[in-house]
Design a protein around this motif. Structure first.
Motif, mmCIF file in Angstrom:
data_model
loop_
_atom_site.group_PDB
_atom_site.id
_atom_site.type_symbol
_atom_site.label_atom_id
_atom_site.label_comp_id
_atom_site.label_asym_id
_atom_site.label_seq_id
_atom_site.Cartn_x
_atom_site.Cartn_y
_atom_site.Cartn_z
ATOM 1 N N UNK A 276 0.861 -1.188 0.000
ATOM 2 C CA UNK A 276 0.000 0.000 0.000
ATOM 3 C C UNK A 276 0.894 1.234 0.000
ATOM 4 N N UNK A 277 0.730 2.052 -1.025
ATOM 5 C CA UNK A 277 1.498 3.286 -1.124
ATOM 6 C C UNK A 277 0.632 4.392 -0.526
ATOM 7 N N UNK A 278 1.156 5.117 0.422
ATOM 8 C CA UNK A 278 0.309 6.110 1.089
ATOM 9 C C UNK A 278 0.745 7.528 0.762
ATOM 10 N N UNK A 279 -0.245 8.381 0.550
ATOM 11 C CA UNK A 279 0.007 9.801 0.277
ATOM 12 C C UNK A 279 -0.985 10.625 1.075
ATOM 13 N N UNK A 280 -1.028 11.930 0.799
ATOM 14 C CA UNK A 280 -1.989 12.815 1.476
ATOM 15 C C UNK A 280 -1.896 12.691 2.986
ATOM 16 N N UNK A 281 -3.033 12.884 3.655
ATOM 17 C CA UNK A 281 -3.027 12.813 5.123
ATOM 18 C C UNK A 281 -2.818 11.392 5.637
ATOM 19 N N UNK A 282 -3.158 10.391 4.804
ATOM 20 C CA UNK A 282 -2.942 9.004 5.236
ATOM 21 C C UNK A 282 -1.444 8.793 5.497
ATOM 22 N N UNK A 283 -0.614 9.334 4.614
ATOM 23 C CA UNK A 283 0.841 9.207 4.802
ATOM 24 C C UNK A 283 1.272 9.888 6.104
ATOM 25 N N UNK A 284 0.657 11.017 6.400
ATOM 26 C CA UNK A 284 1.056 11.757 7.613
ATOM 27 C C UNK A 284 0.737 10.952 8.881
ATOM 28 N N UNK A 285 -0.372 10.211 8.843
ATOM 29 C CA UNK A 285 -0.714 9.369 10.005
ATOM 30 C C UNK A 285 0.389 8.316 10.212
ATOM 31 N N UNK A 286 0.832 7.685 9.129
ATOM 32 C CA UNK A 286 1.883 6.657 9.259
ATOM 33 C C UNK A 286 3.211 7.271 9.686
ATOM 34 N N UNK A 287 3.485 8.473 9.187
ATOM 35 C CA UNK A 287 4.741 9.132 9.614
ATOM 36 C C UNK A 287 4.690 9.432 11.111
#
Ligand code: 3PG
Ligand code: MG
Length: 412
Positions: A224-235
């Motif tokens: 799963x490649x994450x971008x947008x706010x979803x990526x920020x949650x994982x970061x």
């Protein structure tokens, strides 16, 4: 998995009275309430074309109570008139005498659009199915119809009267769009071609983070490649410090961060995070590596290194699903990440599916819609289904089909 529901082919539609549930909920221009996207209205055409011999009343919603775009469906009806060959009228009533008379007066080949079904408070009560069949909405409207058709795939994750009540008391069929959406999703659920890559981005992290675990556990996606706010949650789950403004924008995401943390440790290497972002400084884009995010402005797009990595993974995949943009592509200078992933999907030989209003609309603007295998009219419903959740409106259609097969002659 195959859904056992009935379709329009199973019924004689000639001069029949049909209640058609659509989802023509659209983004509206806040200054004048004009429709900003007619994708869902156009998507209703195949079903309306199949119903030219019937008498059709359309039921749909627009937004939810309390929101500024919670409006009547008058404009949607005018737009529908441009799309379909039948004569379309609009009535500013849902289930009162005016609406019921309009339905009774319909002639073969005519369509009436009833007003926003969520104007009836009981439509918003998500209830057990037996209760939904006993709502005033169902009691008042159902006796006027021979058949209920559900073409509102994008709302099928809601247990509401217009979706679950009618198919309990009327013969019920899936419309053409519903069939198309379900068959595309079936391909993703049953033996998807591998490698399978999902891209999840956009703003609604509370909808997206919870579905990731199931998608990975059931191997619907390898990565799963994450971008947008979803990526920020994982970061955040990896203790990365974001810029002050991003932290503020995210609000309380404690639950999502906990879930993200669990996903990262349970499925190592399967979430691919951005390594850089396009951030804003004095109105300009600056490409910023993760380690400098804490001292940067808002991160509004994935950066060039991430974009290259993501497009490379898309090219290597045999299944690609994208829900939610990689950033705020509406802002000048911050469209490149989202644009690049959509373009690589269009060029890929993989089975490609794009869901969610924003991504679907942008694919249209880029002129690549025809080169994707399927563009879903749904966001939340598609993700719920991919996460293995039961969709109440689909369950109701399947139950109606079972009932019909036991007693077909009585019903048609
Ligand atoms: C949507 O646009 O997501 C659907 O129309 C469902 O709307 P809802 O999320 O307000 O139920
Ligand atoms: Mg929604």
């Amino acid at each position: 998995m195959e859904f056992q529901y009935l379709t329009l082919e199973d019924f004689d539609l000639h001069d029949r009275s049909v209640l058609l549930r659509l989802d023509i909920n659209a983004p509206l221009d806040p200054s004048n309430n004009q429709l900003l996207d007619d994708g869902r209205i156009k998507a209703a055409k195949p079903t309306l074309d199949a119903l030219t011999e019937a008498r059709v009343a359309i039921l749909s919603h627009q937004s939810r109570p309390g929101r500024v775009d919670f409006t009547s469906l008058r404009r949607h009806a005018a737009e529908l008139q441009r799309t379909c060959s039948q004569r379309v009228t609009f009535i500013d009533d849902v289930m009162g005498p005016a609406a019921r008379n309009a339905v009774k007066e319909l002639r073969k080949g005519e369509v009436v659009v009833l007003d926003n079904v969520r104007f009836c408070a009981e439509e918003m009560l998500e209830e057990k199915e037996e209760k939904l069949a006993k709502t005033n909405l169902v009691k008042r409207l159902a006796p006027l119809f021979d058949l209920y058709v559900n073409d509102a795939f994008a709302t099928s994750h809601r247990a509401q009267a217009s979706l679950v009540g009618f198919p309990q008391v009327l013969p019920a069929a899936a419309g053409r769009l519903m069939e198309k959406e379900l068959s595309a999703i079936e391909k993703l659920m049953v033996n998807p071609a591998h490698p399978s890559t999902y891209l999840l981005g956009g703003a609604k992290v509370e909808d997206k983070v919870p579905v990731i675990e199931n998608i990975l556990a059931t191997r619907k996606a390898d990565h799963i490649l994450v971008g947008g706010n979803v990526a920020k949650v994982f970061l955040k789950a990896m203790d990365t410090r974001l810029g002050e403004l991003d932290e503020e924008d995210l609000g309380d995401i404690t639950d999502e961060v906990l879930k993200a943390n669990r996903i990262l440790s349970k499925y190592p290497g399967r979430i691919i995070l951005p390594s850089d972002f396009g951030t804003v400084k004095k109105g300009k884009r600056i490409d910023t590596p993760i380690k400098r995010l804490a001292r940067s402005g808002r991160a509004l797009d994935i950066g060039p290194k991430t974009t290259d990595r993501f497009t490379e993974l898309i090219n290597e995949s045999k299944t690609v699903v994208a829900a939610g943009p990689m950033g705020v592509f509406e802002e000048d200078g911050f469209e490149s990440g989202t644009k690049a992933v959509l373009q690589s999907m269009a060029e890929a030989t993989a089975f490609t599916v794009v869901g969610g209003g924003h991504m679907a609309g942008y694919a249209g603007i880029l002129g690549i819609s025809q080169r994707l295998s399927h563009i879903s009219t749904a966001g939340g419903a598609m993700l719920s289904m991919l996460a293995g959740e039961e969709l109440p409106a689909i369950t109701a259609l399947v139950a109606a089909a079972k009932r019909h097969k036991r007693r077909p002659s009585r019903e048609f």
